[in-house]
Motif scaffolding. Structure first.
Motif, short mmCIF file in Angstrom:
data_model
loop_
_atom_site.label_atom_id
_atom_site.label_comp_id
_atom_site.label_asym_id
_atom_site.label_seq_id
_atom_site.Cartn_x
_atom_site.Cartn_y
_atom_site.Cartn_z
N ASP A 124 14.16 53.74 -48.48
CA ASP A 124 15.41 54.44 -48.81
C ASP A 124 16.51 53.40 -48.97
O ASP A 124 16.76 52.63 -48.04
N GLN A 125 17.18 53.38 -50.11
CA GLN A 125 18.23 52.38 -50.30
C GLN A 125 19.12 52.76 -51.46
O GLN A 125 18.78 53.63 -52.27
N PRO A 151 23.17 57.08 -47.24
CA PRO A 151 23.50 57.78 -45.98
C PRO A 151 22.61 57.39 -44.81
O PRO A 151 23.07 57.36 -43.66
N ARG A 152 21.34 57.06 -45.05
CA ARG A 152 20.46 56.68 -43.94
C ARG A 152 20.81 55.28 -43.44
O ARG A 152 20.75 55.01 -42.23
N VAL A 153 21.17 54.38 -44.35
CA VAL A 153 21.62 53.05 -43.94
C VAL A 153 22.88 53.17 -43.10
O VAL A 153 23.02 52.55 -42.04
N VAL A 159 19.12 59.05 -32.82
CA VAL A 159 18.85 60.34 -33.45
C VAL A 159 18.31 60.04 -34.83
O VAL A 159 18.85 59.20 -35.57
N ARG A 160 17.21 60.69 -35.20
CA ARG A 160 16.56 60.43 -36.48
C ARG A 160 17.43 60.88 -37.63
O ARG A 160 18.01 61.98 -37.60
N SER A 161 17.52 60.07 -38.65
CA SER A 161 18.23 60.45 -39.88
C SER A 161 17.25 61.12 -40.82
O SER A 161 16.20 60.54 -41.14
N LYS A 162 17.57 62.31 -41.26
CA LYS A 162 16.70 63.01 -42.21
C LYS A 162 16.92 62.45 -43.61
O LYS A 162 18.00 62.01 -43.95
N LYS A 163 15.86 62.51 -44.42
CA LYS A 163 15.98 62.03 -45.79
C LYS A 163 16.81 63.00 -46.61
O LYS A 163 16.74 64.19 -46.41
N GLU A 193 2.75 59.38 -35.96
CA GLU A 193 3.95 58.67 -35.49
C GLU A 193 4.78 58.29 -36.69
O GLU A 193 4.25 58.01 -37.77
N SER A 194 6.08 58.23 -36.51
CA SER A 194 6.97 57.78 -37.58
C SER A 194 8.08 56.93 -36.98
O SER A 194 8.67 57.30 -35.96
#
Length: 437
Positions: free
Chosen positions: A11-12, A344-346, A433-437, A285-286
């Motif tokens: 993701d970038q 947004p994930r970065v 907290v995990r960032s959703k795609k 696992e992720s």
């Protein structure tokens, strides 16, 4: 999903302004339900698989209160009960020295109903007395592991105190020798141990660290850690980052489920390529990794450039096996709308890394009596936790500061804070907290 059961997704925002050099990407690695057991669990045929060592603090302080050593014995028994048939296992006791509790000759036993019963009987005889030299405990575990054919090697280490009976240099040397030999989950019981000490061990040995404030919570925690360890199927997995000649890696950080900077742990794996350890993996696992690359700018409108290739690799009988792969790209543009857009994930994970640092810096400042810095750092942490939806961390922060305005991060330091609350915030500061795609 690849044949290995792993995927690597990138993701970038690949668009850079004219002359731009910095490329940032979030690399998500996911193992499927059929993740390949390249060096997986011990089978009925007795193939090399998993090995577990439980390391128990038996120093004098474990006698106060008396329930502490009793609960440690019960927790060890609970963990032994979870060890799967066929898995190698051992129990080690530590004071200012270390010795094998089971098997008594310093070897490892194969788990079955008989060996588990014998181990629990040996553990029932443990008594508290003596000092604390954690490096010696780790060294004994290392020697036991190295004599075992298993590839998946994991330890649980419990202590209730500081490492007072050896120097910090001796402990650091022991940890270095254990790197790459086994992973280690560390637990501190009570509040008289040092968070930074156990975090150093768990970080180097790709494990976790946490507080168990009340000894009565040990058994459930030990059983859960062993359950997790029994689920691992692929050992010694590395994130391999290759860059072209005119690019270099600035950093590689795990950012979910916890923050762990792997940048300094790079080992060269070929021309322009380096490996970063990720430890063992189980099915489903992720994990997310933040990778920063510095590139040499190309001209606006030129074809896209490969900034880096990220692969997941694991040892196999025929050499390193690629489990999955992704590409980090770069494009130069004069369109500001494209080049100034932050992925947004970065952005999310940059904030989560800042949150962990703000908590640790704030708690250290508080410890040093620097209330101004502590208030500023912990206030920033409150705002970041709120913005990212990290509710667990927000609850822990609320036990250390009074929140005046959550949006601006305006806080007041609490006059009285329970040691256990402060240590829980410290140990869990890296959980994200995990960032959703």
């Amino acid at each position: 999903m690849t044949e290995s059961g792993f995927t690597v997704d990138v993701d970038q925002n690949q668009y850079l302004p004219e002359g731009g050099r910095d490329v940032s990407a979030i690399v998500t690695v996911t193992s499927g339900p059929d993740a390949a057991g390249l060096s997986g669990p011990a089978s009925a045929g007795g193939e090399p698989g998993s090995a577990e060592i439980i390391i128990i603090d038996c120093s004098g302080s474990m006698e106060y209160p008396r329930t502490k050593i009793a609960e440690a014995r019960a927790a060890t028994a609970a963990a032994v009960d979870v060890v799967r048939d066929g898995v190698w296992f051992a129990v080690v006791a530590g004071t200012n020295t270390a010795w094998p509790v089971f098997p008594a000759d310093g070897s490892m036993a194969r788990a079955d109903s008989s060996s588990r019963a014998a181990a629990k009987q040996a553990v029932a005889g443990l008594r508290a007395g003596g000092g604390t030299a954690i490096g010696q405990w780790l060294q004994l575990a290392r020697r036991i592991f190295q004599a075992c054919p298993a590839k998946l090697r994991h330890a649980i280490l419990l202590t209730d105190g500081k490492n007072q009976h050896e120097s910090s240099e001796e402990l650091a040397a022991a940890v270095r020798q254990c790197e790459g030999v086994f992973s280690c989950d560390c637990r501190g019981v009570g509040t008289d141990w040092e968070v930074s000490e156990l975090r150093t061990i768990s970080t180097a040995l790709l494990g976790t660290v946490d507080i168990v404030p009340d000894p009565s919570g040990l058994a459930a925690d030990f059983a859960a850690m062993m359950e997790s360890a029994m689920g691992k199927q692929v050992a010694d997995v590395a994130l391999r980052v290759w860059t072209p000649q005119k690019a270099n890696v600035k950093f590689v950080k795990q950012v979910a489920p916890v923050v762990d900077d792997l940048t300094g742990r790079r080992t060269a794996s070929g021309p322009q390529s380096g490996d970063y350890p990720t430890g063992a993996w189980g099915p489903n696992e992720s994990r997310d990794y933040h990778v920063g690359i510095e590139v040499t700018p190309a001209g606006v409108g030129q074809p896209e450039t490969l900034a880096a290739r990220v692969s997941l690799v694991a040892d196999s009988p025929s050499g390193a096996e690629v489990l999955g792969q992704g590409k980090i790209l770069a494009n130069w543009t004069d369109d500001e709308a494209l080049s100034t857009k932050i992925n947004p994930r970065v952005a999310h994970y940059t904030g989560q890394a800042e949150l962990a640092a703000a908590i640790q810096d704030g708690l250290e400042a508080r410890k040093q009596g620097d209330e101004e810095t502590a208030t500023a750092k912990l206030g920033r942490a409150v705002a970041l936790a709120h913005q990212s939806g990290n509710e667990d961390t927000a609850k822990l922060l609320a036990k250390v500061v009074d929140v005046v305005d959550v949006e601006t991060g305006t806080v007041r330091l609490k006059k009285q804070v329970e040691d256990a609350d402060e240590m829980a915030l410290d140990t869990r500061s890296t959980k994200t907290v995990r960032s959703k795609k």
